[in-house]
Write an enzyme that holds these catalytic residues in place. Sequence first.
Site, short mmCIF file in Angstrom:
data_model
loop_
_atom_site.label_atom_id
_atom_site.label_comp_id
_atom_site.label_asym_id
_atom_site.label_seq_id
_atom_site.Cartn_x
_atom_site.Cartn_y
_atom_site.Cartn_z
N ASP A 196 28.02 15.90 12.11
CA ASP A 196 28.37 16.20 10.72
C ASP A 196 29.40 17.32 10.64
O ASP A 196 29.21 18.30 9.92
CB ASP A 196 27.11 16.54 9.91
CG ASP A 196 27.29 16.33 8.41
OD1 ASP A 196 28.23 15.61 8.01
OD2 ASP A 196 26.48 16.87 7.64
N LYS A 249 16.59 28.81 6.81
CA LYS A 249 16.77 27.44 6.34
C LYS A 249 15.39 26.86 6.07
O LYS A 249 14.53 26.85 6.95
CB LYS A 249 17.51 26.60 7.38
CG LYS A 249 17.83 25.20 6.89
CD LYS A 249 18.72 24.46 7.87
CE LYS A 249 19.09 23.10 7.34
NZ LYS A 249 19.96 22.37 8.28
N GLY A 262 22.46 29.05 -0.15
CA GLY A 262 23.16 27.79 0.03
C GLY A 262 22.18 26.65 -0.07
O GLY A 262 20.97 26.85 0.08
N GLU A 263 22.69 25.46 -0.34
CA GLU A 263 21.78 24.32 -0.49
C GLU A 263 22.49 23.03 -0.11
O GLU A 263 23.68 22.86 -0.36
CB GLU A 263 21.30 24.24 -1.94
CG GLU A 263 20.12 23.35 -2.15
CD GLU A 263 19.38 23.64 -3.44
OE1 GLU A 263 18.34 23.00 -3.63
OE2 GLU A 263 19.81 24.48 -4.25
N GLY A 264 21.74 22.15 0.52
CA GLY A 264 22.25 20.84 0.91
C GLY A 264 21.24 19.78 0.56
O GLY A 264 20.26 20.04 -0.15
#
Length: 192
Positions: free
Chosen positions: A128, A37, A15-17
């Site tokens: 968030d 992470k 996953g990526e943000g």
Amino acid sequence: METEERYENIDEVHGEGGFGRVAKRRDKLLDRLVAVKQLKLLDEESKERFRREAKALAKMSHPHIPAIYDVQFSDSRMEIDTAFVAGRPLREVIKQGVIPSMDQTKRWFNQVAAALEHAHGMGIVHRDIKPDNIVVSEDDENAILVDFGIALTVDDVKKLTGTGYVIGTAAYMSPEQSRGEDLDGRSDLYSL
């Protein structure tokens, strides 16, 4: 056992943000899956935010918040190791056009609300809450609240987020968050 020897990479970019990416690894020593992470930006402000995220996770112990296992902090590497949550973000469930039953919806809502209640009890504001940060388990039984990357304690909110400074995802912000005002747990509940 050295860190590099201990873990087997399964998915380097699971996953990526905006600030980081999550790798899926297997801890060979303890035979368990781990979400790692990794911070992308290594400037001092990002590193400090990452340290706050690790400290926030370390304070909490809740079935709907991933447990923190370890951290690796250095000048060139910032990583937080947590329990791996097998499932998919609620955002994907929505994109697939899946309409969950009322029972599923109530269960997921109550689970995330309970996770928030736990975080708020520790003085932590997530800031968030959005479908991307809620992972639905593979069997659709559980919803897990993830990504405490911009979470702050109520004291930190007052120290670090001056009036007029806005951080979060605009579409899910409470009115007070979008105005850059002081926040507490009620803002997270509005977002939920």
